[in-house]
Design an enzyme around this catalytic site. Structure first.
Site, PDB file in Angstrom:
ATOM      1  N   GLU A 506      -3.725  53.029  45.031  1.00 48.92           N
ATOM      2  CA  GLU A 506      -4.304  53.738  43.896  1.00 48.92           C
ATOM      3  C   GLU A 506      -5.707  53.190  43.683  1.00 48.92           C
ATOM      4  O   GLU A 506      -5.909  51.968  43.627  1.00 48.92           O
ATOM      5  CB  GLU A 506      -3.482  53.527  42.615  1.00 48.92           C
ATOM      6  CG  GLU A 506      -4.115  54.246  41.425  1.00 48.92           C
ATOM      7  CD  GLU A 506      -3.308  54.140  40.129  1.00 48.92           C
ATOM      8  OE1 GLU A 506      -2.277  53.432  40.128  1.00 48.92           O
ATOM      9  OE2 GLU A 506      -3.723  54.760  39.148  1.00 48.92           O
ATOM     10  N   ASN A 560      -7.290  58.582  40.042  1.00 47.33           N
ATOM     11  CA  ASN A 560      -7.092  59.013  38.650  1.00 47.33           C
ATOM     12  C   ASN A 560      -8.163  60.013  38.240  1.00 47.33           C
ATOM     13  O   ASN A 560      -9.327  59.885  38.605  1.00 47.33           O
ATOM     14  CB  ASN A 560      -7.150  57.809  37.714  1.00 47.33           C
ATOM     15  CG  ASN A 560      -6.002  56.870  37.957  1.00 47.33           C
ATOM     16  OD1 ASN A 560      -4.870  57.138  37.582  1.00 47.33           O
ATOM     17  ND2 ASN A 560      -6.294  55.749  38.635  1.00 47.33           N
ATOM     18  N   GLU A 592      -3.956  61.818  40.240  1.00 45.21           N
ATOM     19  CA  GLU A 592      -3.104  61.426  39.115  1.00 45.21           C
ATOM     20  C   GLU A 592      -3.698  61.981  37.822  1.00 45.21           C
ATOM     21  O   GLU A 592      -4.848  61.716  37.499  1.00 45.21           O
ATOM     22  CB  GLU A 592      -3.001  59.894  39.032  1.00 45.21           C
ATOM     23  CG  GLU A 592      -2.312  59.290  40.250  1.00 45.21           C
ATOM     24  CD  GLU A 592      -1.932  57.826  40.036  1.00 45.21           C
ATOM     25  OE1 GLU A 592      -2.126  57.312  38.919  1.00 45.21           O
ATOM     26  OE2 GLU A 592      -1.448  57.207  41.008  1.00 45.21           O
ATOM     27  N   ASP A 622       0.852  60.993  35.764  1.00 45.67           N
ATOM     28  CA  ASP A 622       0.708  59.568  35.438  1.00 45.67           C
ATOM     29  C   ASP A 622       1.288  59.279  34.052  1.00 45.67           C
ATOM     30  O   ASP A 622       1.396  60.181  33.222  1.00 45.67           O
ATOM     31  CB  ASP A 622      -0.794  59.223  35.478  1.00 45.67           C
ATOM     32  CG  ASP A 622      -1.019  57.752  35.786  1.00 45.67           C
ATOM     33  OD1 ASP A 622      -0.036  56.995  35.818  1.00 45.67           O
ATOM     34  OD2 ASP A 622      -2.184  57.371  35.993  1.00 45.67           O
ATOM     35  N   GLU A 679       5.396  51.873  37.995  1.00 47.68           N
ATOM     36  CA  GLU A 679       4.203  51.020  38.060  1.00 47.68           C
ATOM     37  C   GLU A 679       4.354  49.854  37.102  1.00 47.68           C
ATOM     38  O   GLU A 679       5.175  49.882  36.185  1.00 47.68           O
ATOM     39  CB  GLU A 679       2.928  51.828  37.778  1.00 47.68           C
ATOM     40  CG  GLU A 679       2.910  52.481  36.407  1.00 47.68           C
ATOM     41  CD  GLU A 679       1.636  53.298  36.158  1.00 47.68           C
ATOM     42  OE1 GLU A 679       0.720  53.253  36.991  1.00 47.68           O
ATOM     43  OE2 GLU A 679       1.595  53.967  35.129  1.00 47.68           O
TER      44      GLU A 679
HETATM   45  P1  C2E Z   1      -3.239  53.671  35.163  1.00 46.98           P
HETATM   46  O1  C2E Z   1      -3.601  54.907  35.872  1.00 46.98           O
HETATM   47  O2  C2E Z   1      -1.897  53.616  34.557  1.00 46.98           O
HETATM   48  O3  C2E Z   1      -3.436  52.485  36.128  1.00 46.98           O
HETATM   49  C1  C2E Z   1      -2.623  51.399  36.196  1.00 46.98           C
HETATM   50  C2  C2E Z   1      -3.118  50.292  35.431  1.00 46.98           C
HETATM   51  O4  C2E Z   1      -2.112  49.303  35.328  1.00 46.98           O
HETATM   52  C3  C2E Z   1      -4.314  49.566  36.069  1.00 46.98           C
HETATM   53  O5  C2E Z   1      -5.122  49.056  35.068  1.00 46.98           O
HETATM   54  C4  C2E Z   1      -3.646  48.430  36.794  1.00 46.98           C
HETATM   55  O6  C2E Z   1      -4.492  47.312  37.093  1.00 46.98           O
HETATM   56  C5  C2E Z   1      -2.619  48.058  35.831  1.00 46.98           C
HETATM   57  N1  C2E Z   1      -1.471  47.374  36.509  1.00 46.98           N
HETATM   58  C6  C2E Z   1      -0.924  47.613  37.728  1.00 46.98           C
HETATM   59  N2  C2E Z   1       0.133  46.770  37.964  1.00 46.98           N
HETATM   60  C7  C2E Z   1       0.261  46.032  36.855  1.00 46.98           C
HETATM   61  C8  C2E Z   1       1.174  44.997  36.489  1.00 46.98           C
HETATM   62  O7  C2E Z   1       2.104  44.586  37.233  1.00 46.98           O
HETATM   63  N3  C2E Z   1       1.038  44.423  35.307  1.00 46.98           N
HETATM   64  C9  C2E Z   1       0.015  44.859  34.443  1.00 46.98           C
HETATM   65  N4  C2E Z   1      -0.082  44.248  33.296  1.00 46.98           N
HETATM   66  N5  C2E Z   1      -0.865  45.805  34.746  1.00 46.98           N
HETATM   67  C10 C2E Z   1      -0.733  46.408  35.955  1.00 46.98           C
HETATM   68  P2  C2E Z   1      -6.612  49.280  35.093  1.00 46.98           P
HETATM   69  O8  C2E Z   1      -7.169  49.161  36.414  1.00 46.98           O
HETATM   70  O9  C2E Z   1      -7.154  48.401  34.018  1.00 46.98           O
HETATM   71  O10 C2E Z   1      -6.742  50.770  34.631  1.00 46.98           O
HETATM   72  C11 C2E Z   1      -6.395  51.184  33.399  1.00 46.98           C
HETATM   73  C12 C2E Z   1      -6.415  52.674  33.240  1.00 46.98           C
HETATM   74  O11 C2E Z   1      -7.731  53.181  33.373  1.00 46.98           O
HETATM   75  C13 C2E Z   1      -5.632  53.376  34.305  1.00 46.98           C
HETATM   76  O12 C2E Z   1      -4.293  53.380  34.000  1.00 46.98           O
HETATM   77  C14 C2E Z   1      -6.233  54.721  34.326  1.00 46.98           C
HETATM   78  O13 C2E Z   1      -5.634  55.504  33.336  1.00 46.98           O
HETATM   79  C15 C2E Z   1      -7.659  54.415  33.934  1.00 46.98           C
HETATM   80  N6  C2E Z   1      -8.488  54.456  35.154  1.00 46.98           N
HETATM   81  C16 C2E Z   1      -8.734  53.499  36.074  1.00 46.98           C
HETATM   82  N7  C2E Z   1      -9.580  53.971  37.029  1.00 46.98           N
HETATM   83  C17 C2E Z   1      -9.849  55.235  36.719  1.00 46.98           C
HETATM   84  C18 C2E Z   1     -10.663  56.242  37.319  1.00 46.98           C
HETATM   85  O14 C2E Z   1     -11.291  56.061  38.389  1.00 46.98           O
HETATM   86  N8  C2E Z   1     -10.692  57.422  36.718  1.00 46.98           N
HETATM   87  C19 C2E Z   1     -10.006  57.675  35.567  1.00 46.98           C
HETATM   88  N9  C2E Z   1     -10.089  58.834  35.057  1.00 46.98           N
HETATM   89  N10 C2E Z   1      -9.243  56.769  34.973  1.00 46.98           N
HETATM   90  C20 C2E Z   1      -9.146  55.547  35.550  1.00 46.98           C
HETATM   91 CA    CA Z   2      -0.148  54.701  34.739  1.00 48.93          CA
HETATM   92 CA    CA Z   3      -2.919  55.898  37.573  1.00 50.15          CA
END
Ligand code: C2E
Ligand code: CA
Ligand code: CA
Length: 725
Positions: A506, A560, A592, A622, A679
């Site tokens: 992802e 995403n 997603e 998602d 996830e």
């Molecule tokens: P998401 O799509 O639900 O992405 C998963 C988030 O959960 C990611 O946070 C990831 O680092 C985190 N995660 C994965 N495994 C674990 C785990 O075992 N424990 C915990 N505590 N966290 C875990 P991240 O990278 O901070 O991203 C947060 C949100 O930001 C994402 O949630 C997504 O909704 C958004 N996002 C990130 N990149 C993009 C992007 O390129 N475009 C868009 N539109 N949204 C994005």
């Molecule tokens: Ca998610």
């Molecule tokens: Ca996601």
């Protein structure tokens, strides 16, 4: 714009009123001038006739006097008479024969008297009768004065003729010395006899004058009449002894009276006409005023709720501010945003949404103090302005009151709807309100309230401004980063539940500012959405991750996408173009999306999803389990995969029901034949539970944190078939 239309309405009212007023004044002035002219004509005609008849009366008197004077002159300055009265023995006889006897019926005089040089009566007759012995009674004292006048007059002087009051009435009397017809200086004038003739103004004499001189209604009276015209009859000493009175003809008044009826009718018509104009003017102004009132109300009020609208509120705030100009009162502006209104609109339609807005307006009106201003600013935003006259600025609880009032359920038809509200408050001295600034502050406070999780009231603080500035600065930095293609992408592996082998990654956006600060996507994604940068950001992540994943054949790439990106009509086209130019197999790409967009704009989301799927791209839902999507929605869009929200996995450890909810959610997805990814897996226990529950893919720190492309390449090539940890 608004105020200029009111100015023009004012101008119209003013000109309608002025035209009516000017018309009324000019017409009234003209009517006044005509009335004045008629009056002047009437009076002048009367005065001219009065002058004429007075002149006629004076002329008549003059003519009478002249006639008597001529008669006396003819008889007194007569040689025969002079000789005869100078003969003592025969003079009485001669006088009686020539003058006295004729008094009986002679028209020119009715009284004849001759006195000698010593003013002794020689003969005195009246109407043919001898009155010698009672002459003094008859003529009174006036006789002596006449005699003096007669003696003092020279022969060439006019004969003194005057009026006298006798015992019989008013008479014209004249006297002259009897002397030769030619002036004879040898004769001593002191020896002259005096001839006196008098003629009484009898009724018939007065009637004759009246007729001769055409003075109708002439009478002889002792006193002047107050209502009539008159000329005095004066005696030798210029005393008024009687008056000739006669009524004024008043031809002007008579003419006026003949047309008076017509003039009155004209006046009534004129008055009615002016009243009509006045009434028309009045009603025109009243109508214009009512129109203006309606237009103003419309311009200042919200059509749906009847509350003030934004411009109406601003106007009223300024008015209120002026009315508190000298006090220490505090004005508070509350901005209210309904929480969950959009959901109501989306779920039930706009008609129900409108009903709810009306319900909210009514509840606010009922709950809030009577003198507060309530406005609807548009959509689901309301504003309330109150003025606190107490000088203490202790925090009011109105925000809390508003929230409690709006938390109570709304019964709309057979629906029961529950919403809440976020409130932002800004206050300032009521006497010095800068409306724009107060609105800006309340807006910032409201934004805070919503950002802090909704359902709360936030009062504006000066630091907020600094925060806003910081936000603006961050936005600028993000813009610069995007312009320099500086958004990084981290990759978190997805592993097969059974084997633990990597089956996909992802892509997760990463941002490091030029000064080295790192911000999480939970902060900068909403910032990009707010400032219109999300399309660029999304495409940058997609392009970069497509390029990186090109080097990892055999595994999928999940990217995403923000709901806002789906709203862009060019979105599908842009994605396909990026895929094509990267030479990436679209079947390896998974997009997603979150539930929100499916509810707020299902048609648009549907089009985008269909477009992507037709190209072979997969769609994954998602954060499944965190929102409200119905089973119908899930079916309708035909997802290729669902990702269970991390909150459900966390609930496994904390909540007794956690496992049940998780199992039910996965069972639901299975029933719809949609494969499920879990996830946020951090522990082996969690991994085991989810594997047993039927998830075929797992993602989480247990397997790998998000890593750089280079790190992932290393893992991919070294242990592509084993667990990355
Ligand atoms: P998401 O799509 O639900 O992405 C998963 C988030 O959960 C990611 O946070 C990831 O680092 C985190 N995660 C994965 N495994 C674990 C785990 O075992 N424990 C915990 N505590 N966290 C875990 P991240 O990278 O901070 O991203 C947060 C949100 O930001 C994402 O949630 C997504 O909704 C958004 N996002 C990130 N990149 C993009 C992007 O390129 N475009 C868009 N539109 N949204 C994005
Ligand atoms: Ca998610
Ligand atoms: Ca996601």
């Amino acid at each position: 714009m608004l105020s200029s239309s009111f100015t023009s309405a004012r101008r119209k009212q003013f000109s309608a009123a002025s035209i009516a007023l000017v018309f009324i004044l000019v017409t009234a002035l003209l009517a006044g001038l005509v009335a004045r002219s008629i009056q002047t004509i009437t009076h002048t005609a009367d005065a001219i006739d009065d002058a004429r008849s007075t002149a006629a009366a004076v002329g008549a008197l003059h003519s009478l006097r002249k006639q008597l004077g001529a008669t006396i002159r003819d008889n007194a300055f007569w040689d025969d008479a002079f000789q005869k009265v100078s003969a003592p023995e025969t003079k009485a006889e001669w006088i009686i024969e020539n003058w006295a006897s004729t008094t009986a019926d002679y028209p020119l005089y009715d009284t004849a008297v001759v006195l000698d040089a010593k003013d002794e009566v020689v003969v005195a007759y009246h109407n043919g009768e001898d009155i010698g012995n009672k002459l003094l009674d008859f003529l009174g004292n006036g006789l002596n004065e006449m005699l003096v006048a007669a003696r003092s007059a020279s022969k060439t002087d006019p004969i003194p003729v005057h009026f006298i009051r006798t015992s019989k009435g008013i008479a014209l009397i004249g006297a002259a010395t009897i002397q030769p017809s030619v002036i004879d200086n040898t004769v001593d004038s002191k020896t002259f006899h005096i001839l006196v003739f008098a003629k009484h103004l009898t009724d018939s004499a007065v009637a004759e004058v009246s007729e001769t001189f055409s003075i109708a209604g002439l009478t002889l009276d002792r006193a002047p009449s107050k209502t009539k015209l008159s000329v005095p009859l004066t005696d030798v000493s210029r005393r008024n002894v009687a008056y000739l009175n006669w009524p004024a003809e008043q031809p002007g008044t008579k003419s006026y009276l003949t047309v008076r009826g017509t003039l009155r009718t004209a006046a009534v018509i004129l008055v009615l006409f002016l009243c009509a104009i006045g009434a028309v003017g009045f009603f025109t102004v009243a109508r214009l005023r009512a129109n203006e009132g309606r237009a103003r109300f419309k311009a200042e009020h919200d059509a749906l709720t009847g509350l003030l609208n934004r411009s109406g509120l601003m106007e009223k705030m300024r008015e209120v501010s002026t009315s508190y100009s000298d006090t220490a009162a505090i004005m508070r502006l509350h901005f209210i945003d309904l929480d969950g209104f959009k959901g109501v609109n989306d779920a039930w339609g706009h008609a129900v949404g409108d009903d709810l807005i009306v319900g909210v307006a009514n509840r606010l009106s009922k709950t809030l103090p009577k003198d507060s201003l309530i406005a609807r600013l548009g959509g689901d935003e309301f504003a309330v302005v109150t003025v606190d006259v107490k000088t203490t600025t202790s925090s009011p609880t109105l925000g809390a009151q508003i929230q409690i009032a709006l938390q109570r359920v709304f019964e709309l038809g057979d629906r029961t709807i529950e919403i809440g509200a976020s409130v932002g408050v800004a206050s300032t001295e009521a006497s010095a309100v800068e409306v724009g600034e107060l609105i800006r502050r309340a807006d910032i406070a409201l934004y805070r309230a919503k950002a802090l999780g909704r359902g709360i009231t936030v009062e504006f603080e000066d630091e907020f401004d600094a925060d806003t500035k910081a936000q603006d600065h961050l936005e600028l930095l993000l813009r610069q980063t995007l312009a320099g293609d500086g958004i990084d992408v981290a990759y978190q592996p997805l592993v097969q539940a059974g084997s633990g082998a990597i089956c996909g990654v992802e892509a997760l956006a990463r941002w490091q500012t030029p000064d080295g600060k790192r911000y999480g996507p939970d902060m900068f994604i909403p910032l990009a959405e707010r400032s219109g940068l999300i399309d660029v950001l999304g495409m940058q992540v997609l392009t970069k991750s497509l390029a990186a994943a090109g080097g990892w054949p055999g595994i999928s790439l999940s990217v995403n996408v923000s709901p806002l990106q789906l709203k862009n009509p060019a979105f599908v086209q842009n994605v396909l173009a990026a895929v094509a130019s990267a030479g990436f197999d679209p079947r390896r790409l998974c997009i997603e999306i979150t539930e929100g967009v499916l509810i707020s704009d299902p048609e648009q989301a549907g089009r985008a999803i269909t477009g992507l799927r037709q190209a072979g791209i997969k769609i994954s839902l998602d954060d499944f389990g965190s929102g409200y999507a119905s089973i119908g929605t899930l079916r309708q869009f035909g997802f290729d995969r669902m990702k269970i929200d991390r909150s459900l996995i966390l609930a496994l450890d904390s909540d007794d029901n956690g496992g049940a909810v998780l199992h039910a959610t996965i069972a639901l997805a299975n029933a719809l034949h949609i494969p499920v990814t879990a996830e946020g897996i951090e522990t082996e226990e969690q991994a085991t539970v989810l594997r047993l529950s039927g998830c075929d893919e797992l993602q989480g720190y247990l397997f790998s944190k998000p890593v750089t492309a280079a790190e992932l390449s290393a893992f991919y090539f070294e242990k592509s078939s084993t667990r990355i940890a």
